[in-house]
Design an enzyme around this catalytic site. Structure first.
Site, PDB file in Angstrom:
ATOM      1  N   LYS A 117      -2.452  51.040   4.441  1.00 21.28           N
ATOM      2  CA  LYS A 117      -3.877  51.251   5.055  1.00 21.28           C
ATOM      3  C   LYS A 117      -4.778  52.405   4.336  1.00 21.28           C
ATOM      4  O   LYS A 117      -6.076  52.253   3.981  1.00 21.28           O
ATOM      5  CB  LYS A 117      -3.613  51.488   6.563  1.00 21.28           C
ATOM      6  CG  LYS A 117      -4.913  51.843   7.367  1.00 21.28           C
ATOM      7  CD  LYS A 117      -4.809  52.395   8.737  1.00 21.28           C
ATOM      8  CE  LYS A 117      -3.634  51.721   9.466  1.00 21.28           C
ATOM      9  NZ  LYS A 117      -3.612  52.179  10.851  1.00 21.28           N
ATOM     10  N   LYS A 156       3.349  59.589   9.336  1.00 19.17           N
ATOM     11  CA  LYS A 156       3.425  59.220  10.771  1.00 19.17           C
ATOM     12  C   LYS A 156       4.149  60.269  11.336  1.00 19.17           C
ATOM     13  O   LYS A 156       5.286  60.724  10.837  1.00 19.17           O
ATOM     14  CB  LYS A 156       3.234  57.824  11.105  1.00 19.17           C
ATOM     15  CG  LYS A 156       3.008  57.301  12.259  1.00 19.17           C
ATOM     16  CD  LYS A 156       1.575  56.806  12.529  1.00 19.17           C
ATOM     17  CE  LYS A 156       0.982  56.765  13.825  1.00 19.17           C
ATOM     18  NZ  LYS A 156      -0.654  56.283  13.728  1.00 19.17           N
ATOM     19  N   GLY A 193      -4.550  62.169  15.709  1.00 16.26           N
ATOM     20  CA  GLY A 193      -4.373  61.621  16.786  1.00 16.26           C
ATOM     21  C   GLY A 193      -3.781  60.161  16.831  1.00 16.26           C
ATOM     22  O   GLY A 193      -3.621  59.369  15.683  1.00 16.26           O
ATOM     23  N   ASP A 194      -3.034  59.561  17.672  1.00 17.37           N
ATOM     24  CA  ASP A 194      -2.634  58.194  17.987  1.00 17.37           C
ATOM     25  C   ASP A 194      -2.315  57.978  19.491  1.00 17.37           C
ATOM     26  O   ASP A 194      -3.046  58.814  20.334  1.00 17.37           O
ATOM     27  CB  ASP A 194      -1.317  57.844  17.241  1.00 17.37           C
ATOM     28  CG  ASP A 194      -1.038  56.197  17.046  1.00 17.37           C
ATOM     29  OD1 ASP A 194      -1.670  55.657  16.417  1.00 17.37           O
ATOM     30  OD2 ASP A 194      -0.056  56.033  17.670  1.00 17.37           O
ATOM     31  N   THR A 238     -12.474  54.331  14.642  1.00 15.68           N
ATOM     32  CA  THR A 238     -11.688  53.175  14.519  1.00 15.68           C
ATOM     33  C   THR A 238     -12.165  51.834  15.266  1.00 15.68           C
ATOM     34  O   THR A 238     -12.187  50.802  14.680  1.00 15.68           O
ATOM     35  CB  THR A 238     -10.330  53.347  15.374  1.00 15.68           C
ATOM     36  OG1 THR A 238      -9.711  54.551  14.803  1.00 15.68           O
ATOM     37  CG2 THR A 238      -9.216  52.164  14.927  1.00 15.68           C
TER      38      THR A 238
HETATM   39  P1  NDP Z   1      -4.984  55.200  23.456  1.00 10.73           P
HETATM   40  O1  NDP Z   1      -3.686  55.935  23.891  1.00 10.73           O
HETATM   41  O2  NDP Z   1      -6.270  55.878  23.378  1.00 10.73           O
HETATM   42  O3  NDP Z   1      -5.026  53.892  24.258  1.00 10.73           O
HETATM   43  C1  NDP Z   1      -3.680  53.059  24.093  1.00 10.73           C
HETATM   44  C2  NDP Z   1      -3.952  51.829  24.998  1.00 10.73           C
HETATM   45  O4  NDP Z   1      -3.017  50.689  24.886  1.00 10.73           O
HETATM   46  C3  NDP Z   1      -4.091  52.395  26.603  1.00 10.73           C
HETATM   47  O5  NDP Z   1      -4.973  51.605  27.384  1.00 10.73           O
HETATM   48  C4  NDP Z   1      -2.696  52.034  26.861  1.00 10.73           C
HETATM   49  O6  NDP Z   1      -2.730  51.930  28.467  1.00 10.73           O
HETATM   50  C5  NDP Z   1      -2.433  50.836  26.519  1.00 10.73           C
HETATM   51  N1  NDP Z   1      -0.908  50.812  25.709  1.00 10.73           N
HETATM   52  C6  NDP Z   1      -0.197  51.693  25.298  1.00 10.73           C
HETATM   53  N2  NDP Z   1       0.958  51.290  25.175  1.00 10.73           N
HETATM   54  C7  NDP Z   1       1.200  50.079  25.645  1.00 10.73           C
HETATM   55  C8  NDP Z   1       2.269  49.451  26.091  1.00 10.73           C
HETATM   56  N3  NDP Z   1       3.356  49.526  25.684  1.00 10.73           N
HETATM   57  N4  NDP Z   1       1.920  48.234  26.852  1.00 10.73           N
HETATM   58  C9  NDP Z   1       0.723  48.063  27.240  1.00 10.73           C
HETATM   59  N5  NDP Z   1      -0.326  48.774  27.081  1.00 10.73           N
HETATM   60  C10 NDP Z   1      -0.159  49.633  26.452  1.00 10.73           C
HETATM   61  O7  NDP Z   1      -4.485  54.906  21.990  1.00 10.73           O
HETATM   62  P2  NDP Z   1      -5.394  54.364  20.870  1.00 10.73           P
HETATM   63  O8  NDP Z   1      -6.608  53.440  21.480  1.00 10.73           O
HETATM   64  O9  NDP Z   1      -5.783  55.330  19.778  1.00 10.73           O
HETATM   65  O10 NDP Z   1      -4.477  53.478  19.988  1.00 10.73           O
HETATM   66  C11 NDP Z   1      -4.298  51.958  20.129  1.00 10.73           C
HETATM   67  C12 NDP Z   1      -3.947  51.505  18.945  1.00 10.73           C
HETATM   68  O11 NDP Z   1      -4.385  51.546  17.941  1.00 10.73           O
HETATM   69  C13 NDP Z   1      -2.218  51.821  18.607  1.00 10.73           C
HETATM   70  O12 NDP Z   1      -1.478  50.842  18.229  1.00 10.73           O
HETATM   71  C14 NDP Z   1      -2.641  52.735  17.519  1.00 10.73           C
HETATM   72  O13 NDP Z   1      -1.426  53.055  16.641  1.00 10.73           O
HETATM   73  C15 NDP Z   1      -3.618  52.089  16.728  1.00 10.73           C
HETATM   74  N6  NDP Z   1      -4.588  52.909  16.038  1.00 10.73           N
HETATM   75  C16 NDP Z   1      -5.253  53.937  16.661  1.00 10.73           C
HETATM   76  C17 NDP Z   1      -6.225  54.607  15.812  1.00 10.73           C
HETATM   77  C18 NDP Z   1      -7.042  55.783  16.597  1.00 10.73           C
HETATM   78  O14 NDP Z   1      -7.905  56.324  15.564  1.00 10.73           O
HETATM   79  N7  NDP Z   1      -6.985  56.002  17.627  1.00 10.73           N
HETATM   80  C19 NDP Z   1      -6.426  54.288  14.267  1.00 10.73           C
HETATM   81  C20 NDP Z   1      -5.776  53.008  13.928  1.00 10.73           C
HETATM   82  C21 NDP Z   1      -4.915  52.629  14.702  1.00 10.73           C
HETATM   83  P3  NDP Z   1      -2.666  53.222  29.506  1.00 10.73           P
HETATM   84  O15 NDP Z   1      -4.065  53.631  29.658  1.00 10.73           O
HETATM   85  O16 NDP Z   1      -2.085  52.761  30.733  1.00 10.73           O
HETATM   86  O17 NDP Z   1      -1.695  54.415  28.630  1.00 10.73           O
END
Ligand code: NDP
Length: 448
Positions: A114, A126, A165-166, A209
């Site tokens: 990436k 990571k 963050g993640d 993102t």
């Molecule tokens: P957040 O913590 O902000 O949001 C994650 C969302 O997914 C929440 O709505 C959460 O629900 C839901 N979620 C998390 N785990 C599960 C699970 N096991 N089952 C169902 N729902 C789940 O994270 P991000 O938005 O930052 O990240 C989301 C994805 O994007 C991840 O895969 C991350 O690695 C990827 N990503 C993020 C980047 C970034 O800049 N933030 C960059 C590139 C990739 P709930 O609210 O209930 O916790």
């Protein structure tokens, strides 16, 4: 046995009980087969694939902290410094109970390609912890973050390794982590990205993102003779990526109608109300039931085992933005049957290998996360540039650079897929384009 198969077998044998890592390696190596087999002996002699699949360094540590009741808690902390051939390690920190070494290794491995695809000088890494910030007080989150950074600060730095963050690590956590780094190391430097705007953060990083995902999706559609305006979109997740993907999709004239969290999902036929979603998730940190309560036309569905949630809704485009392996073969079949013609991953590896293959066989335009969600890390690298020159750029400047990067990424992977006779296979295109730059740099730097 071919070199690719040999290395995959080795990875499985040497890393038992890490299925997500195996899955990520398999996807990448399968795509690289055509490149490797054209020059197999040279790659084998250099053990390039072995070196690529073994992290340069793994740091694992204990994170003790005291909860509000005075009870001592202990979590596991991880940082995987996977590959620094093209720049300092760069990649997020994930705080979620599901975190283990295999998950961090899968994420770190994906991050190598990436980061390479962004065209910026950043290596792959990571980290994270099995700590769950949900339901914790701000003081508990701070205590955890300070303990986590007390160990991590020995291994990172603005020119060494720059975490971000993640899942579970947003602005609050980055603030606590940065404060503790500065205090222990007595260094004010760009050691973390995703920082607040008052202390070195970049405008547009929060949105990056999700916005980037839409810029790439728009370009992918355009290059395939389609327009994003007027299209119905199914989105999963309700976190950072999902929220800003929904916002940008609306700005581009599309209609996102779903979102989800770990307990349930929403179908809002009028289109998701982003302001309300932000209020519920970013401000109140509440469940989606609160969203449904404020929108009479929206349907809330409790998440039940075996149910397929947002992917059962009729849509033109699907954007999985929650977590890994959240879209399986059954979901893919339902989406195709409902006329979905494009999928772009906002999350990391949200689509299973079987579902990906099904999309490709059914001529669905499919862009893997390592390309389509690269806008976050790309903007993190722009934050590093601003920190280095001790300046900050305007929102418009960062957003324009982000858009340029995403459009470029799409053309890089499109060109790579065509060059290797795999036109339209964007998974292969992304892996090949990302790999070639890293492999070239590794070869130039000798056996290290
Ligand atoms: P957040 O913590 O902000 O949001 C994650 C969302 O997914 C929440 O709505 C959460 O629900 C839901 N979620 C998390 N785990 C599960 C699970 N096991 N089952 C169902 N729902 C789940 O994270 P991000 O938005 O930052 O990240 C989301 C994805 O994007 C991840 O895969 C991350 O690695 C990827 N990503 C993020 C980047 C970034 O800049 N933030 C960059 C590139 C990739 P709930 O609210 O209930 O916790």
């Amino acid at each position: 046995m071919s070199y690719v198969d040999e290395v995959y077998e080795l990875v499985v044998a040497k890393n038992p009980a890490q299925p997500e890592f195996h899955q990520a390696v398999k996807e990448v190596l399968e795509s690289l087969r055509v490149v490797i087999e054209a020059d197999e002996e040279a790659y084998r002699k250099d053990a390039l694939l072995e070196r690529l699949t073994v992290p340069e360094r793994i740091i694992q540590f204990r994170v003790p902290w005291v909860d509000d009741k005075g009870q001592v808690q202990v979590n596991n902390g991880f940082r995987v410094q996977f590959n620094s051939a093209i720049g300092p390690y760069k990649g997020g920190l994930r705080f979620h109970p599901s975190v283990n070494l295999g998950i961090i290794k899968f994420l770190g491995f994906e991050q190598i390609f990436k980061n390479s695809l962004t065209g910026l000088p950043i290596g792959g890494g990571k980290g994270g912890s099995d700590f769950d910030p949900k339901g914790k007080s701000d003081r508990e989150v701070m205590a955890f973050c300070q303990s986590f950074m007390t160990e991590l600060c020995k291994h990172i730095g603005a020119d060494t390794d720059v975490p971000a963050g993640d899942i579970g690590v947003g602005g609050r956590e980055i603030g606590f982590l940065f404060g503790q780094y500065k205090r222990i190391r007595n260094l004010y430097e760009g050691v973390l990205t995703g920082k607040g705007l008052t202390y070195g953060g970049s405008l547009a990083r929060t949105e990056a993102t999700g916005y980037g995902l839409l810029y790439l999706t728009e370009e992918m559609l355009k290059c395939n003779g389609k327009d994003i305006a007027g299209k119905t979109i199914a989105v999963s997740g309700a976190g950072n990526v999902a929220i800003y993907a929904i916002q940008k999709a609306q700005q581009l004239g599309a209609k996102p109608v779903t979102c989800s969290d770990s307990t349930g999902w929403i179908y809002d036929p009028d289109g998701i109300d982003v302001a309300l979603l932000k209020e519920v998730k970013e401000v109140k940190r509440a469940r989606l039931t609160e969203y449904a309560a404020a929108r009479p036309n929206a349907q809330y569905h409790e998440k039940k085992n075996g149910e397929h949630g947002v992917w059962t809704i009729k849509c033109d485009i699907a954007l999985p933005c929650a977590t890994q392996n959240e879209l399986d073969l059954e979901d893919a079949k339902a989406l195709v049957a409902n006329g979905c013609f494009a999928v772009a991953e906002g999350a990391n590896m949200p689509t299973t290998l079987e579902a990906t293959e099904y999309f490709q066989k059914n001529n669905v335009l499919f862009c893997p996360g390592k390309a389509s969600n690269a806008g976050g890390v790309a903007t993190s690298a722009l934050e590093m540039s601003q920190n280095s020159e001790r300046l900050s750029w305007t929102f418009e400047e960062v957003d324009a650079k982000l858009k340029g990067i995403m459009v470029n990424i799409f053309h890089n992977l499109d060109d790579a897929s065509k060059k290797y006779g795999l036109a339209g296979n964007y998974v292969a295109g992304a892996n090949i384009a990302g790999f070639l730059k890293v492999a070239e740099a590794m070869k130039a730097q000798g056996i290290v």
